[in-house]
Design a protein around this motif. Structure first.
Motif: not given
Length: 255
Positions: A10-14, A207-211
């Motif tokens: 996913s492109s929102v990965r951290g 996975l996200m950079a936006e917890p």
């Protein structure tokens, strides 16, 4: 024979998360992440989650197939060979129909992914109703596409079973929250469908950079005989998904 393909995550990965992982499809599907073999969400649920509706359907179609095979021979003397052929038909027909339905679902997922990313593709007659249902759903929503057909994975908790999967679509709403959508072309929406979406949601959150961004999830069932759709919001099923992971880990140890 197993096939291997690289799937973008996913492109929102951290930071520090992989940009792509390998998906291996054979008798079972798994993902290769940092040299580790991660089971797919669907493989985990197939191993541990009961599906009474599916079992009932198999039994029903088996009985019907037996009757359908023998019906043209009513009045004839039933032989051992005829009976053996009818039983073989009853065993094979349900699986053949299930495989056909699964293939239709895979084709639908591919077409929807291409349409979401503005890739024009012809729609076969067998999928006109499904795509009509998808477009009807799309007209009712006001969403911005983030990803289509991308991988997510979860390695964050050493006490839990790591896993991976491929999400159908991820959208951003006007309020900044995310909506994860799982398309279905089945005849109903079942509990394991919702638990499957929960597994994807938890992997995406890791996975996200936006917890702090809220992630909602929906299962959208698309009609095959008419262009209608049914939306089911996925509640918090973290306990159910956690139980599935625990059962799967125990299952692996016993094999």
């Amino acid at each position: 024979m197993a096939t291997t393909e690289q799937i973008p995550t996913s492109s929102v990965r951290g930071p520090g998360r992989l940009a792509e992982i390998a998906r291996v499809t054979g008798r079972a599907r798994y993902y290769a992440v940092d040299g580790e073999r991660l089971p797919s969400v669907t493989s985990i649920l197939s191993s541990v989650w009961p599906k009474p509706a599916l079992y009932g359907w198999y039994a029903k179609r088996g009985r019907e197939s037996l009757a359908e095979y023998l019906a043209p021979r009513v009045g004839e003397t039933l032989t051992a060979e005829m009976l053996a052929e009818a039983v073989a038909e009853a065993k094979m027909r349900p699986q053949a129909e299930a495989d056909e339905a699964a293939d239709l679902g895979s084709q639908a997922h591919d077409l929807i992914s291409r349409e979401l990313t503005n890739e024009p593709v012809p729609v076969p007659a067998t999928l006109k109703m499904v795509m009509g249902a998808f477009r009807a759903w799309q007209r009712e929503e006001r969403l911005v596409l983030v990803d289509a057909e991308v991988a997510v994975y979860h390695q964050g908790d050493p006490r839990s079973q790591p896993y991976a999967g491929t999400i159908d679509a991820l959208f951003r709403r006007a309020d900044g929250s995310l909506l994860l959508v799982d398309w279905k072309t089945s005849n109903g929406t079942y509990q394991d469908h919702l638990v499957q979406a929960q597994g994807y949601r938890e992997a995406l959150a890791w996975l996200m950079a936006e917890p702090d961004v809220r992630i909602d999830a929906q299962v959208v069932r698309l009609g095959k005989s008419e262009p209608t759709f049914e939306v089911t919001d996925v509640p918090d099923l973290s306990q159910a998904w956690g139980a599935a992971l625990a059962f799967y880990a125990a299952y692996k140890e016993q094999r």
